[in-house]
Design an enzyme around this catalytic site. Structure first.
Site, PDB file in Angstrom:
ATOM      1  N   GLN A 173       0.836  -1.197   0.000  1.00  0.00           N
ATOM      2  CA  GLN A 173       0.000   0.000   0.000  1.00  0.00           C
ATOM      3  C   GLN A 173       0.875   1.254   0.000  1.00  0.00           C
ATOM      4  O   GLN A 173       0.628   2.197  -0.759  1.00  0.00           O
ATOM      5  CB  GLN A 173      -0.937  -0.021   1.204  1.00  0.00           C
ATOM      6  CG  GLN A 173      -1.962  -1.153   1.096  1.00  0.00           C
ATOM      7  CD  GLN A 173      -2.846  -1.300   2.318  1.00  0.00           C
ATOM      8  OE1 GLN A 173      -2.626  -0.644   3.342  1.00  0.00           O
ATOM      9  NE2 GLN A 173      -3.836  -2.163   2.233  1.00  0.00           N
ATOM     10  N   ASP A 323      -2.100 -11.791   4.384  1.00  0.00           N
ATOM     11  CA  ASP A 323      -3.531 -11.788   4.728  1.00  0.00           C
ATOM     12  C   ASP A 323      -4.046 -13.179   5.108  1.00  0.00           C
ATOM     13  O   ASP A 323      -5.203 -13.322   5.509  1.00  0.00           O
ATOM     14  CB  ASP A 323      -4.357 -11.247   3.553  1.00  0.00           C
ATOM     15  CG  ASP A 323      -4.121  -9.751   3.359  1.00  0.00           C
ATOM     16  OD1 ASP A 323      -3.653  -9.093   4.313  1.00  0.00           O
ATOM     17  OD2 ASP A 323      -4.390  -9.245   2.252  1.00  0.00           O
TER      18      ASP A 323
HETATM   19  C1  S3P Z   1      -2.820  -4.775  -0.009  1.00  0.00           C
HETATM   20  C2  S3P Z   1      -1.635  -4.812   0.676  1.00  0.00           C
HETATM   21  C3  S3P Z   1      -1.470  -5.455   1.992  1.00  0.00           C
HETATM   22  C4  S3P Z   1      -2.640  -6.373   2.319  1.00  0.00           C
HETATM   23  C5  S3P Z   1      -3.959  -5.746   1.989  1.00  0.00           C
HETATM   24  C6  S3P Z   1      -4.041  -5.411   0.505  1.00  0.00           C
HETATM   25  C7  S3P Z   1      -2.859  -4.099  -1.319  1.00  0.00           C
HETATM   26  O1  S3P Z   1      -1.387  -4.464   2.995  1.00  0.00           O
HETATM   27  O2  S3P Z   1      -2.604  -6.738   3.680  1.00  0.00           O
HETATM   28  O3  S3P Z   1      -5.020  -6.612   2.326  1.00  0.00           O
HETATM   29  O4  S3P Z   1      -3.822  -4.293  -2.085  1.00  0.00           O
HETATM   30  O5  S3P Z   1      -1.902  -3.360  -1.629  1.00  0.00           O
HETATM   31  P1  S3P Z   1       0.000  -3.688   3.342  1.00  0.00           P
HETATM   32  O6  S3P Z   1       0.463  -3.049   2.120  1.00  0.00           O
HETATM   33  O7  S3P Z   1      -0.394  -2.678   4.379  1.00  0.00           O
HETATM   34  O8  S3P Z   1       0.907  -4.736   3.889  1.00  0.00           O
END
Ligand code: S3P
Length: 440
Positions: A173, A323
């Site tokens: 993210q 996840d």
């Molecule tokens: C996601 C990144 C992950 C994941 C989330 C979806 C994404 O989070 O846990 O369910 O779509 O980029 P983080 O980037 O905070 O690890």
């Protein structure tokens, strides 16, 4: 209607079931956001119709983008990279979605009105400083609650400066948000990112945006330049491995059963759970592997496993299964021996503190476990057979905790009362319907 889901009986064996799970959540949200900045109409098929994705659609509509959401497709009429209309007092409700809340900040890096971002109770507890810190270096201004939480306001800049960013958490993210801001910034933004899901990079490459990628062992190097335009694009969203994972684990833990989950995204940065389960003795194969617009897709065939063994889980598999840990802990509960999972403090940063709640659930199931702030040891019991009543509640409506509890109830027995059934709408509204198909 009651929002408590009660399960009193284990699932019977099932064989040769074939199921299709919903579209990938990460890809659905990314498609919505990128299509909103493309020139003209883009269409997607198999878009996930969950609350997180609907919140993404509502967000782009607030900037004047037209969206047609039909039964079989979604069409977004993008107005180009600078096509968002920034009116006064826009409020974006990211609801439960960390992905929307964080990724959209990168796209708003050049907004010339203040925009407020709010979220639900769970999202409002999560850390946004991790993404506003790097975006501030571009010249974007923020006001956060408690210096790290939602609600926040963002005010972009017309004079963004490229940055060098070292992403150390393995957060896709954060990485994606900075990539989006980089696409709006003159000069070269350089990201050294701990490995994490790479859908944003792959989509940008597929769209021929100015991005270069070089892969190291643990880190990727990403360089981004200002994009001139995004061509509209159609996309057939593959199914979500994070949703498939519930039924994969259900099959592993149910005697004499087999299942195929069709058309699943098997991007290497997402299949940690498959590698971990195989090492624990699970029988899972990919069939009909194919390449689709930058991503790999396959049908996943899974068979029940008789002799599951414990794992000392290599930390390099953490981000690619981030996840799925609540489910992996269930497999460890049934495996012979002591499993150990470490460097997992990020798990407590999710929709709920999943490391703590995972441990609590195991304890309720009578499975001995020891946790620290970043690790868990699980003392597996291959004979596990629960006889008592278990109540799962007060878990911040975390969809993955609800669905993992359902899998535990169906495979380990006992009488389970699982609260907040409607949490499935966040990521997998069809979850209970598909479960019924498997059961019949
Ligand atoms: C996601 C990144 C992950 C994941 C989330 C979806 C994404 O989070 O846990 O369910 O779509 O980029 P983080 O980037 O905070 O690890």
């Amino acid at each position: 209607m009651t929002n408590i889901f009660v399960i009193k009986k284990k699932i019977n064996s099932f064989s040769n079931r074939r199921v299709v799970v919903s579209g990938d959540k990460s890809l659905s949200i990314r498609w919505v956001l990128l299509a909103s900045l493309a020139d003209g109409k883009s269409k997607s098929f198999n878009l996930l119709k969950s609350d997180d994705v609907k919140a993404s659609i509502d967000a782009i509509k607030k900037f004047g983008i037209n969206v047609k959401l039909k039964k079989n497709f979604c069409e977004i009429n993008g107005k180009g990279l600078n096509g968002y209309k920034y009116k006064k007092n826009i409020v974006i409700n990211a609801k439960n979605s960390g992905t929307l809340g964080r990724l959209i900040l990168g796209l708003l890096a050049n907004c010339d009105e203040k925009i407020k971002i709010i979220g639900d109770k769970s999202l409002s507890k999560r850390d946004f400083k991790r993404v506003t810190d790097p975006l501030r270096k571009f010249g974007v201004k923020f006001k956060l609650t408690n210096n790290k939480n939602l609600p926040l306001t963002i005010l972009g800049s017309k004079n963004l400066k490229p940055i060098n960013y070292n992403e150390k958490k393995g957060s896709a993210q954060c990485k994606s948000s900075v990539i989006f801001a980089g696409l709006r910034t003159k000069g070269t933004t350089v990201i050294r990112a701990k490995k994490s899901r790479n859908h944003t990079e792959l989509l940008c490459k597929y769209l021929k945006l100015p991005i270069s990628l070089s892969r190291g062992k643990n880190y990727d190097l990403i360089k981004i330049k200002k994009a001139k335009k995004i061509k509209s694009f159609n996309y057939n969203i593959p199914s979500d491995i994070s949703s498939a994972a519930f039924f994969i684990v259900l099959t592993c833990l149910t005697e004499n059963s087999t299942l195929t989950v069709k058309n699943v995204n098997i991007n290497a940065s997402r299949i940690g759970i498959i590698i971990i389960l195989r090492r624990m003795g699970a029988k899972i194969v990919f069939r009909n592997r194919r390449f689709y617009k930058g991503e790999y897709v396959a049908d996943i065939f899974v068979k029940s496993s008789k002799n599951l063994k414990s794992i000392n889980c290599p930390v390099k598999l953490n981000t690619s299964s981030i996840d799925e840990f609540p489910l992996i802990f269930l497999v460890a509960a049934k495996a012979k021996g002591i499993s150990f999972f470490k460097n997992l403090s990020e798990l407590n940063q999710k929709e709920s503190p999943r490391l703590r709640l995972g441990s609590k659930m195991l304890s309720l199931m009578g499975i001995k476990n020891e946790i620290t702030s970043s690790s868990i040891k699980i003392f597996g019991n291959p004979q596990i057979n629960i006889k008592k009543k278990i109540i799962i509640k007060n878990y911040l409506k975390d969809h993955r905790i609800f669905m993992s509890s359902v899998i535990a109830a169906l495979t380990f027995g006992g009488e389970w009362h699982i609260h907040d059934k409607d949490s499935i709408n966040t990521s997998f509204p069809n979850f209970l319907k598909i479960l019924k198909e498997i059961q019949k």
